[in-house]
Scaffold this motif. Structure first.
Motif, mmCIF file in Angstrom:
data_model
loop_
_atom_site.group_PDB
_atom_site.id
_atom_site.type_symbol
_atom_site.label_atom_id
_atom_site.label_comp_id
_atom_site.label_asym_id
_atom_site.label_seq_id
_atom_site.Cartn_x
_atom_site.Cartn_y
_atom_site.Cartn_z
ATOM 1 N N GLY A 290 0.555 -1.472 -0.237
ATOM 2 C CA GLY A 290 -0.043 0.071 0.153
ATOM 3 C C GLY A 290 0.855 1.130 -0.088
ATOM 4 O O GLY A 290 0.232 1.704 0.402
ATOM 5 N N GLU A 291 2.221 1.169 -0.721
ATOM 6 C CA GLU A 291 3.022 2.860 -0.479
ATOM 7 C C GLU A 291 4.019 2.551 -1.925
ATOM 8 O O GLU A 291 4.260 1.909 -2.046
ATOM 9 N N VAL A 292 3.881 3.499 -2.188
ATOM 10 C CA VAL A 292 4.407 3.604 -3.247
ATOM 11 C C VAL A 292 6.269 4.563 -2.995
ATOM 12 O O VAL A 292 6.106 5.049 -2.563
ATOM 13 N N LEU A 293 6.752 3.218 -3.357
ATOM 14 C CA LEU A 293 8.889 3.865 -2.462
ATOM 15 C C LEU A 293 9.513 4.413 -4.259
ATOM 16 O O LEU A 293 9.163 3.576 -5.317
ATOM 17 N N GLY A 294 9.611 5.697 -4.244
ATOM 18 C CA GLY A 294 9.875 6.322 -5.571
ATOM 19 C C GLY A 294 11.441 6.167 -5.236
ATOM 20 O O GLY A 294 11.829 7.137 -4.350
ATOM 21 N N ILE A 295 12.883 5.769 -6.291
ATOM 22 C CA ILE A 295 13.286 5.826 -6.320
ATOM 23 C C ILE A 295 14.277 6.735 -7.582
ATOM 24 O O ILE A 295 13.708 6.847 -8.765
ATOM 25 N N TYR A 296 14.828 7.967 -7.228
ATOM 26 C CA TYR A 296 15.127 9.307 -8.197
ATOM 27 C C TYR A 296 16.854 9.395 -8.222
ATOM 28 O O TYR A 296 17.103 8.451 -7.137
ATOM 29 N N GLY A 297 17.392 9.700 -9.412
ATOM 30 C CA GLY A 297 18.438 9.643 -9.616
ATOM 31 C C GLY A 297 19.031 10.427 -10.569
ATOM 32 O O GLY A 297 17.826 9.725 -11.688
ATOM 33 N N PHE A 298 20.077 10.489 -11.371
ATOM 34 C CA PHE A 298 20.039 11.007 -12.399
ATOM 35 C C PHE A 298 20.723 9.974 -13.485
ATOM 36 O O PHE A 298 20.451 8.541 -12.958
ATOM 37 N N MET A 299 20.766 10.219 -14.685
ATOM 38 C CA MET A 299 20.919 8.958 -15.417
ATOM 39 C C MET A 299 22.054 8.644 -15.184
ATOM 40 O O MET A 299 23.300 9.384 -14.718
ATOM 41 N N GLY A 300 22.107 7.006 -15.185
ATOM 42 C CA GLY A 300 23.485 6.370 -15.225
ATOM 43 C C GLY A 300 23.683 6.361 -13.367
ATOM 44 O O GLY A 300 25.011 5.891 -12.924
ATOM 45 N N CYS A 301 22.736 6.725 -12.420
ATOM 46 C CA CYS A 301 22.895 6.274 -11.356
ATOM 47 C C CYS A 301 22.804 4.965 -10.723
ATOM 48 O O CYS A 301 22.895 4.772 -8.895
ATOM 49 N N GLY A 302 22.397 4.070 -11.272
ATOM 50 C CA GLY A 302 22.217 2.904 -11.156
ATOM 51 C C GLY A 302 20.976 2.389 -10.875
ATOM 52 O O GLY A 302 20.839 1.160 -10.478
ATOM 53 N N GLN A 303 19.754 3.096 -11.377
ATOM 54 C CA GLN A 303 18.698 2.633 -11.172
ATOM 55 C C GLN A 303 17.822 1.592 -12.122
ATOM 56 O O GLN A 303 17.857 0.669 -11.953
ATOM 57 N N LEU A 304 18.372 1.600 -12.880
ATOM 58 C CA LEU A 304 18.466 0.672 -14.151
ATOM 59 C C LEU A 304 18.325 -1.136 -13.096
ATOM 60 O O LEU A 304 18.664 -1.814 -13.458
ATOM 61 N N GLU A 305 20.218 -0.812 -12.839
ATOM 62 C CA GLU A 305 20.448 -2.204 -12.622
ATOM 63 C C GLU A 305 19.860 -2.583 -11.502
ATOM 64 O O GLU A 305 19.736 -4.268 -11.642
ATOM 65 N N LEU A 306 19.538 -1.586 -10.179
ATOM 66 C CA LEU A 306 18.408 -2.121 -9.862
ATOM 67 C C LEU A 306 17.986 -2.803 -9.854
ATOM 68 O O LEU A 306 17.085 -3.494 -9.687
ATOM 69 N N ALA A 307 16.453 -2.285 -10.910
ATOM 70 C CA ALA A 307 15.452 -2.931 -10.876
ATOM 71 C C ALA A 307 15.691 -3.954 -11.515
ATOM 72 O O ALA A 307 14.824 -4.256 -11.575
ATOM 73 N N ARG A 308 16.794 -4.293 -12.398
ATOM 74 C CA ARG A 308 16.999 -5.476 -13.076
ATOM 75 C C ARG A 308 17.266 -7.161 -11.996
ATOM 76 O O ARG A 308 17.110 -7.666 -12.240
ATOM 77 N N ILE A 309 17.882 -6.348 -10.753
ATOM 78 C CA ILE A 309 18.447 -6.878 -9.755
ATOM 79 C C ILE A 309 17.110 -7.739 -8.642
ATOM 80 O O ILE A 309 16.353 -8.815 -8.463
ATOM 81 N N LEU A 310 16.232 -6.594 -8.634
ATOM 82 C CA LEU A 310 14.724 -7.212 -8.176
ATOM 83 C C LEU A 310 13.956 -7.833 -9.598
ATOM 84 O O LEU A 310 13.387 -8.732 -8.107
ATOM 85 N N PHE A 311 14.323 -8.092 -10.020
ATOM 86 C CA PHE A 311 13.153 -8.740 -11.818
ATOM 87 C C PHE A 311 14.158 -9.993 -11.731
ATOM 88 O O PHE A 311 13.737 -10.705 -12.934
ATOM 89 N N GLY A 312 15.183 -10.169 -10.868
ATOM 90 C CA GLY A 312 16.193 -11.364 -11.437
ATOM 91 C C GLY A 312 16.896 -11.330 -12.608
ATOM 92 O O GLY A 312 16.912 -12.246 -12.772
ATOM 93 N N LYS A 313 16.924 -10.298 -13.279
ATOM 94 C CA LYS A 313 17.831 -9.744 -14.285
ATOM 95 C C LYS A 313 18.902 -10.419 -14.682
ATOM 96 O O LYS A 313 19.696 -10.723 -15.378
ATOM 97 N N ILE A 458 7.397 0.002 -6.513
ATOM 98 C CA ILE A 458 8.139 0.479 -6.109
ATOM 99 C C ILE A 458 8.305 1.210 -8.042
ATOM 100 O O ILE A 458 8.441 0.644 -8.920
ATOM 101 N N VAL A 459 8.844 3.209 -7.749
ATOM 102 C CA VAL A 459 9.118 4.399 -9.437
ATOM 103 C C VAL A 459 10.232 4.246 -9.732
ATOM 104 O O VAL A 459 10.411 4.668 -8.497
ATOM 105 N N LEU A 460 11.396 3.353 -10.435
ATOM 106 C CA LEU A 460 12.490 4.406 -10.406
ATOM 107 C C LEU A 460 12.447 5.258 -11.930
ATOM 108 O O LEU A 460 11.960 5.011 -12.609
ATOM 109 N N SER A 461 12.473 6.157 -11.640
ATOM 110 C CA SER A 461 12.851 7.784 -12.777
ATOM 111 C C SER A 461 14.288 8.480 -12.708
ATOM 112 O O SER A 461 14.380 8.606 -11.328
#
Lengths: 500, 345
Positions: A290-313, A458-461
């Motif tokens: 019941g909560e939206v966690l926002g993960i913010y950072g500039f391009m190249g901050c590691g978000q994309l990699e983090l998201a892919r770890i969460l989904f087992g990629k 979790i919203v990464l942007s």
């Protein structure tokens, strides 16, 4: 201040459309020798598109292109290179498997009379160039082994020292630390003194004001202002960028908003010390139902990699994930899906099957729940039709090939595929990127509904607006590490940008 | 900035006048092979009185049967945008294995291991499945591209064949295999029935099962399949095993059909099977096509091979003509993909 000089590059009435949508509408632009020209504007305002036209990336546009007083037309990036124009793109475009030296000399390696590459000379010259720029690195090391910020600096250095007389830098500082930015600016000023013209695009208006001679503001594909940097201020520029009297739909988040108090709902996902070489450093957080966690950072901050770890990629080098209190080591995305995690990547192309009908796109993730061996197409269509109605996907035809839908509707399909059997945790990368206002609002409402139903989201942007419009709690990633968490407090675009 | 991918509004109503053209374009890969088949058939029927007869039609069916059995599994692989170059070698080694485990006449000088017929068949099937598993392991776990992995497997299977027969020729296979490979029922050769049943089975699996859907989705967009939470490696591994087992079955009945098991017996079947699948219109980029296409492709090749015999053409020219037809089919295949992408955009 440069007004008496002749421009070396003039663009008149430039218009460029992508699939029926105009990205640039009748834009004039001029660049004089030895000037640093700052460009500002929101995402999608047309800055990058205009620069890609100058750099020969987009050859298909209407309008006049005058270089050195002569009308020309580049058909390719090669043409632009030959004319002395070079660009550093927003997305890192280096060859990670080549050495630093090879990257610096990409496409122009020094060769001897037999046409063989002179490795020693290349390494020496690359090392000298980089040192001039304040980078001390072994030129023969593999570029991909270096931190992202350093890779970005090396890419910039390559273009700066390529001998080009017009240099375009698109968001060059997103992954750089303050001292690295200082060094970049010093080099830019030095090049300006040697007569090079530089176009500098950035979201950081302070940087633009500090280094530019002239600033041009874009909004919605139009040039809305051009002024000497000394005669303007941050607030004036922001006003020009955002525009007055915009619809209430487009929340600008220049004022503070209040994040809600923390929820006592159960923890759905617990990430502990996630580390990935060169990308992420000991990232820990929890996501609650019941909560939206926002993960913010500039391009190249590691978000994309983090998201892919969460989904087992991607498998993290270190650190653990626990779903509803149980430790998980995902071996595949199928494992993550079975644990109740759903994922929408930042690029729709990576998520959807463009040549398949909408209903097959929606049913793909739940096929194993509705059929054991044989398919049940009528059931699939029924489920898809319900999702299409609920999410107001248009046109509402589940038999239509996905490729016929607009971008916003495709994004809704990407969400719909996870919602027939709601997951426990929904991981969304850039859920509203590149969407028009209406579709954006629809998606925001869908996400809020899901939160109300008790999903953990979790919203990464990289866009502050996206995070601010959705998140109940925000963590900020900077160069692979969590640097700030906002919870139960005032937050605004400024504070977010400041933290990153 | 992502303006490039933003907001193209699709309006199907506006496109109505072009709808027929669009449909024809999107169906190009299904229509073109069929037209090719009709043209070839018409040409040979006009050129030779002995071509368009019921007897000769039976010949064509028999001639394409072994290729057809092997091509069933290959269709799965190509639909996943992979390739299997080891099919002919696996067919060969499976055919040799089933003979190796059968009692041979005393003049056959092979140190073989005679077994009951059912055991020989099971062992041969286990062998081809095992080789398929090795392909699957190399492709999915180690990450060797299928082109290279199956190239190695081609050599490995040929090596096992060589070790088993040591340059000799075996003639006996289990009675069941003999029946299926070289006898008829009610005037229809069993081998044609086997091929038809396998093609039908392949079609049913691809069209009506969950696994079949996964095959198309993995071939259509592998990344998206992975982000949809499919076990892509499992699916890729499965199609490599299916391909090897189909090749093995083709090899067994093929050996009975030809009446002997020896080395390099199936070499031409590699290119024939790939040609049948691709000429039929299954996309080399994956995700498009199916067994129906493969059947059309089999007939195109079958009619071409058989018809060229009827028109009394220089047999050396025959090879060249086959090559040119294959090239034309490949051009259409790639072109159809491009047309379709343009329609979808």
């Amino acid at each position: 201040m440069q007004s008496e000089r002749q421009p070396i590059l003039e663009l008149h009435e430039i218009t460029k459309a992508f699939g029926g949508v105009e990205a640039l509408r009748g834009v004039d632009f001029a660049l004089t020798a030895g000037e640093i020209h700052g460009l500002v504007g929101e995402n999608g305002a047309g800055k990058s598109t205009l620069m890609k036209i100058i750099a020969g990336v987009h050859a298909d546009f209407s309008g006049r292109f005058v270089l050195d007083g002569r009308e020309t037309r580049f058909r390719s990036v090669r043409d632009a290179h030959a004319a002395g124009i070079a660009m550093v793109h927003q997305e890192l475009s280096v060859a990670p498997d080549l050495t630093v030296a090879e990257n610096v000399f990409l496409g122009s390696q020094p060769t001897n009379r037999l046409g063989l590459v002179q490795w020693r000379r290349m390494a020496r010259e690359a090392g000298e160039q980089l040192k001039r720029f304040g980078i001390d690195v072994d030129p023969m090391s593999r570029l991909g082994d270096l931190p992202i910020g350093l890779q970005q600096l090396i890419e910039i250095a390559r273009v700066l020292f390529s001998g080009a007389r017009i240099i375009i830098l698109d968001e060059p500082t997103s992954a750089l630390s303050p001292p690295e930015v200082e060094r970049l600016f010093a080099t830019l000023r030095q090049l300006r003194g040697e007569g090079t013209s530089i176009v500098f695009i950035s979201h950081f208006i302070e940087d633009i004001l500090r280094v530019s001679d002239v600033v041009t503001v874009f909004r919605n594909g139009r040039k809305v202002a051009e002024t000497p940097a000394v005669e303007t201020s941050k607030s004036t520029l922001i006003e020009a960028m955002i525009g007055k009297g915009r619809e209430a739909l487009e929340e600008t988040y220049t004022h503070d908003i209040m994040l809600p108090p923390p929820t006592d709902q159960p923890v759905v996902l617990n990430a502990n010390g996630l580390t990935l070489a060169g990308r992420l450093r000991e990232v820990s957080f929890e996501a609650r139902a019941g909560e939206v966690l926002g993960i913010y950072g500039f391009m190249g901050c590691g978000q994309l990699e983090l998201a892919r770890i969460l989904f087992g990629k991607i498998k993290p080098d270190l650190g653990t994930l626990a779903v509803a209190g149980n430790q998980k080591a995902f071996r595949s995305t199928a494992d993550a899906r079975r644990s109740g995690i759903a994922f929408v990547p930042e690029s729709r192309r990576d998520m959807l099957f463009h040549q398949e009908p909408v209903y097959k796109n929606i049913s793909i993730s739940i096929l194993d729940r509705i059929s054991s061996l044989l398919l049940k197409p009528s059931r699939e269509r029924a489920i898809a039709t319900r999702q299409v109605d609920q999410l107001r996907i248009r046109p509402a035809a589940v038999e239509l090939d996905l490729g016929m839908l607009s971008g916003g509707n495709q994004q809704k399909v990407a969400l719909a595929k996870w919602l027939s059997y709601p997951p426990r945790l929904l991981v969304l990368c850039e859920p509203t990127r590149g969407m028009d206002v209406g579709a954006k609002n629809d998606v925001i409402h869908i996400i809020r509904d899901l939160r109300a139903k008790g999903l953990a989201i979790i919203v990464l942007s990289t866009e502050p607006e996206t995070v601010l419009s959705l998140a109940d709690r925000v963590i900020v990633l900077k160069r692979g590490a969590v640097v700030r968490e906002f919870a139960n407090e005032q937050i605004s675009k400024d504070r977010l940008l400041e933290a990153a | 900035m992502t303006s490039g991918e933003s907001v193209t509004v699709a309006a199907p109503d506006r496109k109505r006048p072009h709808r027929l053209a669009a449909m024809l374009r999107s169906q190009m890969r299904n229509i073109a092979p069929f037209l090719t088949l009709i043209c070839l058939f018409g040409f040979f029927a006009a050129a030779s009185p002995s071509f368009a007869t019921l007897d000769n039609f039976g010949n064509i069916l028999t001639q394409i049967s072994v290729t057809g059995i092997i091509a069933v599994g290959l269709t799965f692989v190509i639909l996943c945008a992979e390739i299997d170059l080891s099919i002919a070698a696996i067919a060969n080694v499976t055919g040799i294995a089933v003979a190796y485990f059968t009692l041979q006449e005393s003049y056959v000088n092979i140190a073989n291991v005679p077994m009951p017929g059912w055991a020989a068949i099971l062992l041969a099937l286990a062998l081809c499945a095992l080789l398929g598993l090795v392909n699957a392991f190399g492709l999915t776990v180690i990450g060797i591209p299928s082109f290279i992995m199956t190239l190695a497997m081609m050599q490995i299977a040929a090596g096992i064949s060589a070790l088993l027969v040591r340059g000799q020729i075996a003639y006996k296979v289990p009675p069941l295999v003999t029946t299926l490979g070289s006898t008829s029922i009610g005037g229809i050769p069993w081998i044609v029935i086997v091929a038809a049943l396998m093609l039908l089975g392949g079609h049913l699996v691809l069209t009506y099962t969950r696994f079949g859907r996964y095959v198309y989705m993995v071939g259509g967009n592998r990344e998206a399949a992975e982000y949809s939470g499919l076990n892509v490696k499992l699916i890729l591994g499965s199609v490599m095993v299916i391909s090897a087992v189909c090749a093995g079955i083709g090899g067994m009945v093929g050996v009975a059909h030809f009446g002997s098991a020896q080395q390099n017996e199936f070499d031409t079947y590699l290119l024939d099977s790939i040609a049948a699948v691709v000429v039929g219109g299954t996309s080399l980029f994956g995700g498009r096509g199916g067994i129906g296409n493969t059947i059309v492709g089999l007939f195109v090749l079958g009619v071409l091979n058989n018809g060229l015999d009827h028109v009394n053409i220089d047999s050396f020219l025959k090879i060249l003509i086959r090559g040119l037809i294959l090239l034309a089919a490949l051009v259409i295949n790639v072109y159809a993909q491009r047309l379709r992408e343009r329609t979808a955009d």
